[in-house]
Design an enzyme around this catalytic site. Structure first.
Site, PDB file in Angstrom:
ATOM      1  N   CYS A  49       0.842  -1.186   0.000  1.00 38.74           N
ATOM      2  CA  CYS A  49       0.000   0.000   0.000  1.00 38.74           C
ATOM      3  C   CYS A  49       0.875   1.233   0.000  1.00 38.74           C
ATOM      4  O   CYS A  49       2.078   1.150   0.203  1.00 38.74           O
ATOM      5  CB  CYS A  49      -0.882  -0.024   1.239  1.00 38.74           C
ATOM      6  SG  CYS A  49      -1.775  -1.569   1.421  1.00 38.74           S
ATOM      7  N   ARG A  73       1.606   1.458  -6.016  1.00 40.13           N
ATOM      8  CA  ARG A  73       1.763   0.495  -4.929  1.00 40.13           C
ATOM      9  C   ARG A  73       0.470  -0.245  -4.617  1.00 40.13           C
ATOM     10  O   ARG A  73       0.494  -1.268  -3.929  1.00 40.13           O
ATOM     11  CB  ARG A  73       2.252   1.199  -3.656  1.00 40.13           C
ATOM     12  CG  ARG A  73       3.534   1.985  -3.825  1.00 40.13           C
ATOM     13  CD  ARG A  73       3.883   2.734  -2.564  1.00 40.13           C
ATOM     14  NE  ARG A  73       4.170   1.818  -1.494  1.00 40.13           N
ATOM     15  CZ  ARG A  73       5.380   1.269  -1.297  1.00 40.13           C
ATOM     16  NH1 ARG A  73       6.358   1.566  -2.108  1.00 40.13           N
ATOM     17  NH2 ARG A  73       5.584   0.419  -0.322  1.00 40.13           N
ATOM     18  N   TRP A 107      -3.597  -1.984  -1.436  1.00 39.06           N
ATOM     19  CA  TRP A 107      -3.515  -3.225  -2.204  1.00 39.06           C
ATOM     20  C   TRP A 107      -3.932  -4.317  -1.218  1.00 39.06           C
ATOM     21  O   TRP A 107      -3.199  -4.648  -0.293  1.00 39.06           O
ATOM     22  CB  TRP A 107      -2.084  -3.490  -2.689  1.00 39.06           C
ATOM     23  CG  TRP A 107      -1.980  -4.622  -3.655  1.00 39.06           C
ATOM     24  CD1 TRP A 107      -2.097  -4.567  -5.020  1.00 39.06           C
ATOM     25  CD2 TRP A 107      -1.710  -6.010  -3.353  1.00 39.06           C
ATOM     26  NE1 TRP A 107      -1.927  -5.823  -5.565  1.00 39.06           N
ATOM     27  CE2 TRP A 107      -1.697  -6.727  -4.578  1.00 39.06           C
ATOM     28  CE3 TRP A 107      -1.497  -6.720  -2.174  1.00 39.06           C
ATOM     29  CZ2 TRP A 107      -1.482  -8.111  -4.633  1.00 39.06           C
ATOM     30  CZ3 TRP A 107      -1.286  -8.099  -2.229  1.00 39.06           C
ATOM     31  CH2 TRP A 107      -1.269  -8.771  -3.462  1.00 39.06           C
ATOM     32  N   ASN A 143       0.745  -0.358   5.958  1.00 35.10           N
ATOM     33  CA  ASN A 143       1.257  -1.079   4.788  1.00 35.10           C
ATOM     34  C   ASN A 143       2.022  -2.291   5.319  1.00 35.10           C
ATOM     35  O   ASN A 143       3.004  -2.122   6.054  1.00 35.10           O
ATOM     36  CB  ASN A 143       2.200  -0.177   3.981  1.00 35.10           C
ATOM     37  CG  ASN A 143       2.921  -0.964   2.891  1.00 35.10           C
ATOM     38  OD1 ASN A 143       2.409  -1.963   2.409  1.00 35.10           O
ATOM     39  ND2 ASN A 143       4.121  -0.517   2.556  1.00 35.10           N
ATOM     40  N   GLY A 144       1.567  -3.490   5.006  1.00 34.14           N
ATOM     41  CA  GLY A 144       2.222  -4.689   5.523  1.00 34.14           C
ATOM     42  C   GLY A 144       1.184  -5.714   5.948  1.00 34.14           C
ATOM     43  O   GLY A 144       0.022  -5.647   5.517  1.00 34.14           O
ATOM     44  N   GLU A 171      10.769 -12.649 -20.173  1.00 35.88           N
ATOM     45  CA  GLU A 171      10.369 -11.271 -19.850  1.00 35.88           C
ATOM     46  C   GLU A 171       9.240 -10.793 -20.762  1.00 35.88           C
ATOM     47  O   GLU A 171       8.290 -10.154 -20.320  1.00 35.88           O
ATOM     48  CB  GLU A 171      11.583 -10.338 -19.927  1.00 35.88           C
ATOM     49  CG  GLU A 171      11.323  -8.889 -19.614  1.00 35.88           C
ATOM     50  CD  GLU A 171      10.695  -8.622 -18.261  1.00 35.88           C
ATOM     51  OE1 GLU A 171      10.187  -7.501 -18.066  1.00 35.88           O
ATOM     52  OE2 GLU A 171      10.634  -9.536 -17.423  1.00 35.88           O
ATOM     53  N   LYS A 209       5.553  -9.523 -19.452  1.00 40.84           N
ATOM     54  CA  LYS A 209       4.976  -8.211 -19.793  1.00 40.84           C
ATOM     55  C   LYS A 209       3.570  -8.368 -20.359  1.00 40.84           C
ATOM     56  O   LYS A 209       2.639  -7.668 -19.984  1.00 40.84           O
ATOM     57  CB  LYS A 209       5.871  -7.461 -20.784  1.00 40.84           C
ATOM     58  CG  LYS A 209       7.203  -7.010 -20.171  1.00 40.84           C
ATOM     59  CD  LYS A 209       7.105  -5.853 -19.231  1.00 40.84           C
ATOM     60  CE  LYS A 209       6.957  -6.238 -17.790  1.00 40.84           C
ATOM     61  NZ  LYS A 209       8.101  -6.593 -17.021  1.00 40.84           N
ATOM     62  N   GLU A 224       1.154  -9.438 -17.571  1.00 43.94           N
ATOM     63  CA  GLU A 224       0.911  -8.418 -16.548  1.00 43.94           C
ATOM     64  C   GLU A 224      -0.103  -7.371 -16.967  1.00 43.94           C
ATOM     65  O   GLU A 224      -0.935  -6.940 -16.179  1.00 43.94           O
ATOM     66  CB  GLU A 224       2.216  -7.684 -16.221  1.00 43.94           C
ATOM     67  CG  GLU A 224       3.169  -8.436 -15.336  1.00 43.94           C
ATOM     68  CD  GLU A 224       4.306  -7.525 -14.906  1.00 43.94           C
ATOM     69  OE1 GLU A 224       4.255  -7.021 -13.787  1.00 43.94           O
ATOM     70  OE2 GLU A 224       5.220  -7.302 -15.715  1.00 43.94           O
ATOM     71  N   HIS A 246       9.269 -30.788 -26.443  1.00 39.24           N
ATOM     72  CA  HIS A 246       9.106 -31.715 -25.315  1.00 39.24           C
ATOM     73  C   HIS A 246       7.798 -31.459 -24.559  1.00 39.24           C
ATOM     74  O   HIS A 246       7.689 -31.763 -23.371  1.00 39.24           O
ATOM     75  CB  HIS A 246      10.313 -31.595 -24.369  1.00 39.24           C
ATOM     76  CG  HIS A 246      11.607 -31.771 -25.110  1.00 39.24           C
ATOM     77  ND1 HIS A 246      12.038 -32.987 -25.589  1.00 39.24           N
ATOM     78  CD2 HIS A 246      12.522 -30.857 -25.510  1.00 39.24           C
ATOM     79  CE1 HIS A 246      13.186 -32.831 -26.226  1.00 39.24           C
ATOM     80  NE2 HIS A 246      13.503 -31.551 -26.193  1.00 39.24           N
ATOM     81  N   LYS A 277       3.515  -2.330  -7.664  1.00 36.14           N
ATOM     82  CA  LYS A 277       4.881  -2.143  -8.148  1.00 36.14           C
ATOM     83  C   LYS A 277       5.919  -2.724  -7.208  1.00 36.14           C
ATOM     84  O   LYS A 277       6.904  -3.315  -7.636  1.00 36.14           O
ATOM     85  CB  LYS A 277       5.127  -0.641  -8.315  1.00 36.14           C
ATOM     86  CG  LYS A 277       6.502  -0.259  -8.813  1.00 36.14           C
ATOM     87  CD  LYS A 277       6.632  -0.548 -10.263  1.00 36.14           C
ATOM     88  CE  LYS A 277       8.006  -0.306 -10.814  1.00 36.14           C
ATOM     89  NZ  LYS A 277       8.208  -0.983 -12.074  1.00 36.14           N
TER      90      LYS A 277
HETATM   91  C1  AGP Z   1       7.554  -6.639 -13.191  1.00 36.06           C
HETATM   92  O1  AGP Z   1       6.983  -5.940 -14.221  1.00 36.06           O
HETATM   93  C2  AGP Z   1       6.761  -6.666 -11.967  1.00 36.06           C
HETATM   94  N1  AGP Z   1       6.429  -5.397 -11.503  1.00 36.06           N
HETATM   95  C3  AGP Z   1       7.341  -7.553 -10.881  1.00 36.06           C
HETATM   96  O2  AGP Z   1       7.515  -8.831 -11.388  1.00 36.06           O
HETATM   97  C4  AGP Z   1       8.669  -7.068 -10.295  1.00 36.06           C
HETATM   98  O3  AGP Z   1       9.696  -7.244 -11.202  1.00 36.06           O
HETATM   99  C5  AGP Z   1       8.980  -7.876  -9.028  1.00 36.06           C
HETATM  100  O4  AGP Z   1       7.945  -7.651  -8.105  1.00 36.06           O
HETATM  101  C6  AGP Z   1      10.323  -7.498  -8.435  1.00 36.06           C
HETATM  102  O5  AGP Z   1      10.314  -6.163  -8.062  1.00 36.06           O
HETATM  103  P1  AGP Z   1      11.682  -5.440  -7.653  1.00 36.06           P
HETATM  104  O6  AGP Z   1      12.595  -5.474  -8.819  1.00 36.06           O
HETATM  105  O7  AGP Z   1      11.274  -4.062  -7.275  1.00 36.06           O
HETATM  106  O8  AGP Z   1      12.234  -6.215  -6.486  1.00 36.06           O
END
Ligand code: AGP
Length: 613
Positions: free
Chosen positions: A2, A27, A74, A103-104, A486, A490, A493, A509, A608
């Protein structure tokens, strides 16, 4: 994960809090709220939905106080509803003495709840946080100083927290506490702020004090004091934020993700600035705090990371093993921290994190540290917890990354890992001329990424063909396998289309069973020693009428002849190809999501920086 913002000063707090929350929406963005003390009583405004919904609520029911705390959520416990939105109010029988944002995760919230319910505290929502508000209210009943009350509440809490608290009896006073989740104090003239990330504070001051675990802070308009739960009074260290507040503005781009994709030529320039040493055909990474001898003696490298950072680490594995012949292992941080992996005393442990706050990666760092290993951080966010706790490391200098889907941070991580591979290689068997060729190649990357970005219209056309896909396979050989992973991440996500990345040859396989006219495959296929093999693998998919999109060198007719779409990148030495090949994959995911009308900067269910386990 959060976002928290607090303010006390002479200005009206609500607009400052709301503007700060907007900057922290990466966040979490499922509900938002503020609380302030006005004319001796607590004013709370909160609602499910984005910060814009809260803004509308405040337009209808304004809060004029010059102090307050706020939150964008969140969800970890309880759905995104008005009642579960923060702040949560504490007090017995309707007495509203305090408000809390968090937050936590409070892991022992259920037992505390039962204890408090038995004492007549009524719970309105399903969150873990509400127990903190009632515990605080119970301590305040003893009539003590709110900061002392908070210091008595904290030992009851198991788990992680970044907390902000206001109490009805102390208008103008904002309290904060940190254990595991980030909190930073903004030190202003006649005002003080509190936030989960300096980005929310930047418009008001560049002077910040990062709270450490176990610290509690009291802010008033004119002053602030920090106390540690066990060690008592703390002399704060004031740092300066090293980026301009408008670094987090959209700057005319449609989305932060697109802005950050297009920033990548500068991102690589900043990541390499002062680190390429042409005269030695090598690279210098001063922040590692390790001598050449210590690096030369290392027998193994372990990378621990999550998500996109984990993919970047995989590229690092290929490059370090190739250029330095040093065994590398890439670990999911969440597994590494509990797996008790056998590590000898000549193993270097690196953790990679854009935010520097990811709980699992921080846990991996602390585990390696506990076992006595030199721990090194490759981090973007200056002053973040991982950056402060690592023994040494490398900053990415990519500037704030706001888009939830990481893009420029990946490129900065891969650039830094290429420099690390070069440095370790030159300490071992890599010759001056080989090193010098890599220095040349790295210096050419920004312009080559610029070339790759020019192909955006071609990528957009290819994106059209994916909008209806149920599932997409991403395939790459060698160092392009992590790039394929990657690309798949993307797309998942931000467009919510299922996608998987595989080593190209692994297709046969099993995954090839998925191939049909509705399941497109994206091949990462720049020129290189394995190109012919990749072309045969593409033929295998064509034989089963699977649609094919390929990332390849402009003018590669062989590839074009077997692909429905070619996303062109400039030809380049293999060592820098990952930095080029990822660009069309980022743009592909972006345009598929745009065409599908998805919320690109705030994709559903994501945040994020993941500060809970
Ligand atoms: C990637 O687009 C995501 N936001 C997520 O997988 C991110 O890479 C992951 O949470 C790691 O975050 P960080 O690099 O801030 O530790």
């Amino acid at each position: 994960m959060c976002g928290i913002v607090g303010y006390t000063g002479s200005k009206e707090a609500a607009p400052i809090l709301v503007a700060g929350l907007r900057r922290l929406e990466y966040r979490g963005y499922d509900s938002a709220g503020i609380a302030a003390v006005e004319d001796g009583s607590l004013e709370v405004r909160k609602q499910a939905g984005r910060v814009s919904v809260l803004e509308e609520l405040l337009r209808l029911r304004p809060v004029k106080a010059s102090n307050g705390i706020s939150h964008t959520r969140w969800a970890t416990h309880g759905p995104a509803t008005d009642v579960n939105a923060h702040p949560h109010v504490g007090g017995r029988a309707g007495r509203r003495s305090t408000a809390v944002v968090h937050n936590g995760v409070i892991e022992n919230h259920a037992s505390i709840r039962r204890e408090l319910e038995a004492e007549g505290f009524a719970f309105l929502g399903q969150t873990d946080t509400e127990v903190v508000a009632h515990l605080m209210a119970r301590e305040l009943e003893r009539g003590d100083d709110p900061m002392d009350a908070l210091l008595r509440v904290l030992p009851r809490l198991e788990g992680t927290y970044g907390l902000a608290v206001v109490t009805a009896d102390r208008p103008g006073e904002v309290l904060g506490a940190r254990l595991g989740s980030p909190l930073v104090v903004g030190v202003g003239e006649g005002e003080h702020l509190l936030a989960s990330d300096p980005v929310a504070i930047a418009p008001h001051t560049a002077n910040v004090a990062y709270l450490q675990d176990g610290e509690v802070v009291r802010l008033t308009a004119d002053d602030f004091e920090i106390r540690h739960r066990e060690r008592g009074s703390v002399t704060p260290r004031i740092d300066r934020i090293d980026w301009k507040p408008d670094a987090v503005e959209l700057g005319g781009h449609a989305h932060y993700m697109l802005k950050e994709i297009r920033e990548q030529p500068d991102t690589v320039i900043n990541a390499c600035r002062g680190r390429l040493v042409r005269s030695e055909g090598s690279a210098r990474l001063g922040g590692l705090n390790l001598t050449a001898r210590q690096l030369r003696r290392a027998r193994r490298v372990v990378f621990a990371a999550c998500g996109t950072s984990w993919h970047a680490a995989l590229v690092g594995e290929y490059l370090i093993e190739r250029l330095a012949h040093l065994p590398v292992e890439v670990e999911y941080a969440s597994e590494f921290r509990y797996r008790n992996a056998p590590l000898d005393d000549r193993t270097l442990v690196f953790v990679l994190s854009q935010s520097g706050e990811t709980a699992d990666t921080l846990g991996a760092l602390r585990e390696a540290k506990r076992r006595g290993h030199p721990t090194l951080g490759i981090v973007n966010t200056v002053g973040s917890t991982i950056a402060r706790e690592a023994d040494g490391g490398v900053y990415l200098h990519a500037g704030p990354e706001v888009g939830v889907a990481s893009t420029k941070a990946f490129s900065a991580q891969v650039a830094v890992l290429t420099l690390l591979a070069l440095h370790l290689g030159r300490l071992r068997q890599l010759s001056f001329s080989e090193g010098a060729a890599i220095v040349d190649a790295m210096e050419s990357v920004p312009a080559l990424i610029g070339e790759a970005l020019k192909a955006e219209p071609i990528v957009e056309a290819a994106a059209e063909s994916l909008t209806k896909a149920r599932s997409v396979l991403f395939l790459g050989r060698d160092v392009h396998y992590p790039v394929a992973l990657e690309g798949a991440l993307k797309l998942k996500e931000i467009s919510y289309i299922h996608a998987e990345g595989y080593p190209t040859a692994e297709m046969k396989h099993g995954p090839i069973a998925l191939i049909d006219p509705e399941t497109p495959s994206v091949f990462v296929a720049p020129r290189g020693p394995l190109h012919a093999k990749t072309l045969s693998n593409i033929e295998e998919v064509r034989a089963r009428r699977g649609p094919i999109i390929s990332v390849g060198v402009a003018g590669d007719d062989e590839l074009a002849s077997v692909s429905d779409h070619v996303l062109p990148i400039p030809d380049a030495p293999e060592v820098i190809q990952p930095l080029l090949a990822v660009v069309p994959l980022q743009l592909l995911a972006y345009h598929v999501a745009r065409l599908k009308g998805c919320d690109i900067d705030k994709p559903r269910n994501l945040a994020k920086s993941v500060t809970v386990e």
